[in-house]
Design a protein around this motif. Structure first.
Motif, PDB file in Angstrom:
ATOM      1  N   SER A 144       0.968  -1.282  -0.114  1.00 53.37           N
ATOM      2  CA  SER A 144       0.013  -0.037   0.066  1.00 53.37           C
ATOM      3  C   SER A 144       0.858   1.307  -0.092  1.00 53.37           C
ATOM      4  CB  SER A 144      -0.898   0.042   1.222  1.00 53.37           C
ATOM      5  OG  SER A 144      -0.302   0.288   2.514  1.00 53.37           O
ATOM      6  N   ILE A 145       0.293   2.130  -0.557  1.00 51.91           N
ATOM      7  CA  ILE A 145       1.092   3.570  -0.544  1.00 51.91           C
ATOM      8  C   ILE A 145       0.199   4.614  -0.036  1.00 51.91           C
ATOM      9  CG2 ILE A 145       0.712   4.124  -2.788  1.00 51.91           C
ATOM     10  CD1 ILE A 145       3.408   5.356  -2.901  1.00 51.91           C
ATOM     11  N   ILE A 146       0.775   5.294   1.108  1.00 52.35           N
ATOM     12  CA  ILE A 146      -0.023   6.614   1.352  1.00 52.35           C
ATOM     13  C   ILE A 146       0.459   7.865   0.939  1.00 52.35           C
ATOM     14  CG2 ILE A 146      -0.894   7.685   3.629  1.00 52.35           C
ATOM     15  CD1 ILE A 146      -0.700   4.968   4.765  1.00 52.35           C
ATOM     16  N   VAL A 147      -0.376   8.567   0.370  1.00 51.55           N
ATOM     17  CA  VAL A 147       0.222   9.875  -0.053  1.00 51.55           C
ATOM     18  C   VAL A 147      -0.436  11.038   0.851  1.00 51.55           C
ATOM     19  CG1 VAL A 147       0.493  11.411  -2.071  1.00 51.55           C
ATOM     20  CG2 VAL A 147       0.665   8.966  -2.386  1.00 51.55           C
ATOM     21  N   GLU A 148       0.430  11.910   1.409  1.00 46.11           N
ATOM     22  CA  GLU A 148       0.164  13.029   2.122  1.00 46.11           C
ATOM     23  C   GLU A 148       0.476  14.314   1.953  1.00 46.11           C
ATOM     24  OE1 GLU A 148       1.543  11.484   5.966  1.00 46.11           O
ATOM     25  OE2 GLU A 148      -0.172  10.262   6.384  1.00 46.11           O
ATOM     26  N   VAL A 149      -0.263  15.417   2.238  1.00 46.65           N
ATOM     27  CA  VAL A 149       0.137  16.855   1.861  1.00 46.65           C
ATOM     28  C   VAL A 149       1.409  16.938   2.578  1.00 46.65           C
ATOM     29  CG1 VAL A 149      -0.672  19.106   1.827  1.00 46.65           C
ATOM     30  CG2 VAL A 149      -2.252  17.203   1.147  1.00 46.65           C
ATOM     31  N   SER A 150       2.221  17.543   2.200  1.00 50.61           N
ATOM     32  CA  SER A 150       3.657  18.125   2.775  1.00 50.61           C
ATOM     33  C   SER A 150       3.022  19.299   3.780  1.00 50.61           C
ATOM     34  CB  SER A 150       4.443  18.664   2.057  1.00 50.61           C
ATOM     35  OG  SER A 150       5.556  19.014   2.403  1.00 50.61           O
ATOM     36  N   ARG A 151       3.548  19.192   5.029  1.00 50.79           N
ATOM     37  CA  ARG A 151       3.098  20.002   5.987  1.00 50.79           C
ATOM     38  C   ARG A 151       4.056  21.494   5.754  1.00 50.79           C
ATOM     39  NH1 ARG A 151       4.274  15.690  10.351  1.00 50.79           N
ATOM     40  NH2 ARG A 151       2.692  14.305   9.549  1.00 50.79           N
ATOM     41  N   PHE A 152       5.104  21.556   5.006  1.00 51.95           N
ATOM     42  CA  PHE A 152       6.080  22.547   5.080  1.00 51.95           C
ATOM     43  C   PHE A 152       5.825  23.284   3.506  1.00 51.95           C
ATOM     44  CE2 PHE A 152       7.658  19.971   8.416  1.00 51.95           C
ATOM     45  CZ  PHE A 152       7.441  20.927   9.156  1.00 51.95           C
TER      46      PHE A 152
END
Length: 152
Positions: A144-152
């Motif tokens: 599985s791969i989880i793609v998240e929004v960069s916090r910076f």
């Protein structure tokens, strides 16, 4: 057939041809390009800083092999959202989504065929999401791969 009905038939055919032409022009000039347009995506997402490499290790095809570790990769948009699967095994594999999945910009996720030894499959994720996948001929090979929004 009278002359009047033959003129009406001719005028009707001309009107039909003009109407069909107008529909065709509208469809190809306005509707089709708009429906096929890709969403606007930041250049930082389209060209991330680095790539995320997922390796299919030698011997991964053997069910229960200790070398194969089901991966749960994490990617960040703008950092490493371009993911590359590399087949280092001596057997062909696939990257097949568990359920049909599409990215709004990149389209359908999943390799179009098998990845022969030495082949790679690349996918650019442009939105936050989680995708579960497996190898079609070897269903015990999952990931599985989880793609998240960069916090910076």
């Amino acid at each position: 057939m009278s002359a009047t009905s033959s003129h009406a038939y001719g005028i009707g055919m001309i009107a039909l041809i003009i109407g069909m032409s107008a529909v065709t022009v509208f469809y190809t000039s306005f509707y089709l390009p708009e429906s096929l347009a890709k969403p606007s995506v930041s250049e930082h997402i389209l060209h991330p800083e680095k790539e995320l490499i997922i390796e299919i290790v030698p011997g991964a095809v053997i069910e229960g092999n200790e070398n194969y570790v089901p991966n749960k990769a994490e990617a960040l948009l703008e950092i490493n959202n371009k993911v590359i699967w590399q087949n280092h095994d001596d057997t062909a594999h696939t990257v097949t989504p568990d359920h049909r999945h599409a990215d709004a910009y990149s389209g359908d996720f999943g390799s179009t065929g098998v990845l022969k030894p030495g082949d790679t499959y690349e996918f650019l994720f442009t939105e936050a999401q989680e995708v579960h996948y497996h190898c079609q001929p070897h269903p015990w090979m999952t990931g599985s791969i989880i793609v998240e929004v960069s916090r910076f």
